[in-house]
Design an enzyme around this catalytic site. Structure first.
Site, PDB file in Angstrom:
ATOM      1  N   ASP A  46      34.281  98.770  66.786  1.00  0.00           N
ATOM      2  CA  ASP A  46      34.958  99.783  65.952  1.00  0.00           C
ATOM      3  C   ASP A  46      36.131  99.236  65.138  1.00  0.00           C
ATOM      4  O   ASP A  46      37.220  99.830  65.125  1.00  0.00           O
ATOM      5  CB  ASP A  46      35.485 100.931  66.829  1.00  0.00           C
ATOM      6  CG  ASP A  46      34.461 101.449  67.818  1.00  0.00           C
ATOM      7  OD1 ASP A  46      33.264 101.381  67.520  1.00  0.00           O
ATOM      8  OD2 ASP A  46      34.874 101.925  68.893  1.00  0.00           O
ATOM      9  N   GLU A 225      29.251 109.635  62.839  1.00  0.00           N
ATOM     10  CA  GLU A 225      30.632 109.378  63.224  1.00  0.00           C
ATOM     11  C   GLU A 225      31.236 108.308  62.317  1.00  0.00           C
ATOM     12  O   GLU A 225      30.605 107.818  61.385  1.00  0.00           O
ATOM     13  CB  GLU A 225      30.698 108.916  64.688  1.00  0.00           C
ATOM     14  CG  GLU A 225      29.965 107.608  64.960  1.00  0.00           C
ATOM     15  CD  GLU A 225      29.945 107.238  66.432  1.00  0.00           C
ATOM     16  OE1 GLU A 225      30.393 108.044  67.266  1.00  0.00           O
ATOM     17  OE2 GLU A 225      29.471 106.129  66.757  1.00  0.00           O
TER      18      GLU A 225
END
Length: 639
Positions: A46, A225
């Site tokens: 991420d 997302e």
């Protein structure tokens, strides 16, 4: 990892072409194009990336460590670099020690800077609804490396609005200085205004706080997302993750809008799994170089045989119409960063120094990258010692420690016997061919392997005429790497590319209603396709077309081969290059679905460089129900 020098290609690996945030004045340097296998050691995911005064800062999620099982990471590391090659790690800049309400998982951090303060926004505690302790928090520091303290002592967003989970936040500053935060998982995305204090939420002109900006859903690779917003040429770009983070369906999509609040219209895939290279790339950061016009995507990926996520980056580019050219994950390493992160060693003593990969003399030491190449162009600089031989291994499987403890091919430089050799191993050695060549110990040679189906060619220094050409079909795919046999050796400028690429990177034109879609990307890859994916042109009639920009490597004659999927609703196409027709009309109609490679034309190019390959719908078979084209890859094979 730094930029790799590339030689002219004899067999083209085409890259098929479709159709940042805080960026303060900084230091001038020659930035790399790719990260190599991964750019920092360890398991992270991420990544967000920012540039402050010429220094890049990367904010990732750290993998769970001992003692955190079941609760997720409870601290965060960040990394900085001025050259995108050498990275400094800062550990535990945020943790449960300075965030009092952090009880379990901490993930998806995002950096921002305003008015002399540095901020990290983060998700924590994985809440499922309103009233729970968790959501999006914010920490602040006087320096980018910290120490950071909790800015408000509680979550900034701890409610679920418009179905968007409070996580995966990204701060974007518009041209007028207004700060916005995009966030959301569970298939929905919101945007909120940040007040000037960067730790409270503003309101919109209609009195609301949360605006839904989920990109239009089509049922194909919809938003899941990890939103990231940047602006270029007056266009707002929203990149986001689609698919499932834990498997190969995870990928980066992008959408665009003329407004900070949308609507965001999906434009296509930016980055996805490559069955030769890495699995499940996604949850990215975007940054523009402060000294050049180069744009970079930072992301996590998984090696093909590992469930753990690691960090990588690649440069990406735009077409003239402002669409993004999808990213091909590079397999390169020039060892300028002083490490061999991503390499697995089998015997021998391996070190990195002076920007080269060194190995002490050993009877059969190997170092491999976790890849799965079949048809490929594999290049490297090899410096053999005065004894034995050293070189490149490819299409490797079942590796172990021992001189011939693997299945695959090896091409080596043999100084004592003044020869180039190639053979294959299967816990024993079978020589395939040798060629005499004047070789000097401790001198560097550029070696290139061109493996196309059963044809294998070995080039040394002269990239136009192979030293060895053999035909062998024993091994069809596997890892690439380097090897020594009773020789000290050095290796540098590793680069491998597939000779066939997915074809979603297209420019599409049509008379009406044409849809450009992916196939083989429903619940997973279609393993019949070169990279697991191909492209459909749902044509309505003749003269709809698909174009590719192909970088022809040298002036010579090539056989143009195209991978296709035939079927009952397929059309016919005519290939043209720079508006000149080549070959005969190809008919893709078939009563059933089947994959095949067509030898479309033999073309002699008078010059190298980019050429426009156009596949024009010429009509359809009388039995076909439509005019569609389903294309997988292109190859240029030298005649």
């Amino acid at each position: 990892m730094g930029k790799i020098k590339q030689s002219n290609l004899v067999l083209l690996c085409i890259s098929i072409v479709i159709c940042l945030f805080v960026s303060l004045p900084g230091l001038a340097y020659a930035a790399p194009i790719h990260s190599g296998p991964q750019f920092v050691d360890g398991y992270y995911a991420d990544p967000d990336v920012q540039n402050y005064n010429g220094t890049y800062w990367v904010y990732p999620t750290r993998a769970t460590q001992v003692g955190e099982s079941g609760t997720g990471a409870k601290s965060m590391d960040i990394f900085s670099s001025t050259d995108m090659v050498n990275w400094t790690k800062y550990s535990n800049v945020i943790s449960s020690a300075n965030i009092s309400w952090l009880k379990d998982s901490l993930w998806a951090p995002n950096g921002a800077y305003r008015d002399g303060k540095y901020y990290i926004y983060f998700a924590a505690n994985a809440i499922n609804g309103d009233g729970q302790l968790g959501g999006i928090g914010v920490a602040v520091a006087d320096n980018p490396q910290g120490p950071y303290t909790d800015a408000i002592g509680a979550p900034l967003i701890n409610v679920v609005r418009n179905g968007a989970g409070p996580m995966d936040q990204d701060v974007f500053f518009d041209d007028d200085g207004q700060a916005y935060m995009y966030y959301g998982s569970w298939g929905e995305c919101n945007v909120v205004k940040l007040n000037a204090d960067m730790k409270s939420l503003g309101t919109w002109s209609d009195g609301t706080v949360y605006k839904k900006v989920t990109p239009t859903k089509t049922g194909d690779n919809d938003y899941f997302e990890a939103p990231k917003v940047f602006k270029r040429n007056g266009i707002y770009y929203l990149t986001y993750a689609a698919g499932v983070w834990a498997d190969s369906s995870y990928k980066v999509m992008y959408a665009t809008s003329s407004s900070v609040t949308g609507p965001f219209v999906p434009k296509g895939i930016m980055l996805h799994t490559d069955t030769t290279t890495a699995d499940g790339p996604g949850h990215n950061g975007i940054v523009k170089s402060p000294t050049t016009n180069d744009w970079y995507i930072f992301y996590h990926k998984r090696y093909l045989n590992s469930p753990q996520r690691v960090l990588a980056f690649d440069k990406f580019e735009f077409n003239a119409d402002n669409t993004i050219i999808p990213v091909e994950m590079a397999v390169e390493d020039n060892f300028d960063d002083g490490n061999d992160t991503g390499w697995t060693k089998y015997g021998g003593t391996w070190t990195v120094s002076g920007g080269q990969y060194h190995v002490a003399s050993n009877p059969g030491a190997k170092a491999l990258l976790d890849t799965n190449f079949s048809n490929m162009i594999y290049e490297a600089d090899v410096t053999p010692g005065s004894t034995g031989n050293a070189g490149l291994v490819f299409r490797v499987s079942n590796p172990g420690t021992g001189s011939d403890a693997y299945q695959g091919y090896y091409a080596g430089l043999d100084v004592p016997n003044q020869r180039v050799l190639i053979g294959k191993a299967n816990n024993n050695w079978t020589s395939l061919a040798t060629a005499s060549m004047s070789l000097t110990a401790n001198a560097q040679y550029h070696v290139k392997i061109v493996a196309q189906d059963e044809s294998i060619k070995v080039y040394v220094d002269d990239m136009t005429i192979p030293k060895i050409s053999v035909t062998d079909s024993t091994y069809i795919g596997g890892s690439i790497g380097v090897r020594t046999y009773d020789s000290a050796a050095k290796f540098d400028n590793i680069s491998v590319q597939s000779s066939q690429y997915e074809t979603e990177n297209l420019s599409i034109s049509a008379t009406s209603g044409v849809k450009h879609t992916m196939f083989g990307n429903g619940t997973g890859r279609d393993l019949n396709l070169s990279g697991g994916y191909g492209t459909t042109l749902e044509a309505n009639g003749a003269n709809d077309y698909v174009t590719y920009t192909v970088n022809v490597p040298e002036a010579r004659s090539y056989s143009v081969r195209v991978g296709v999927k035939k079927g009952p609703n397929r059309g016919q196409f005519q290939l043209s290059v720079n508006d000149v027709n080549h070959g005969s009309i190809q008919d893709l109609y078939a009563t059933g679905l089947n994959y095949t490679e067509l030898n479309v034309a033999n073309i002699t190019f008078s010059s190298a460089g980019n050429k426009s390959f156009k596949f024009n719908v010429a009509g359809k078979n009388g039995s076909s129900s439509a005019y569609h084209l389903l294309l997988d890859y292109i190859k240029l094979v030298p005649n």
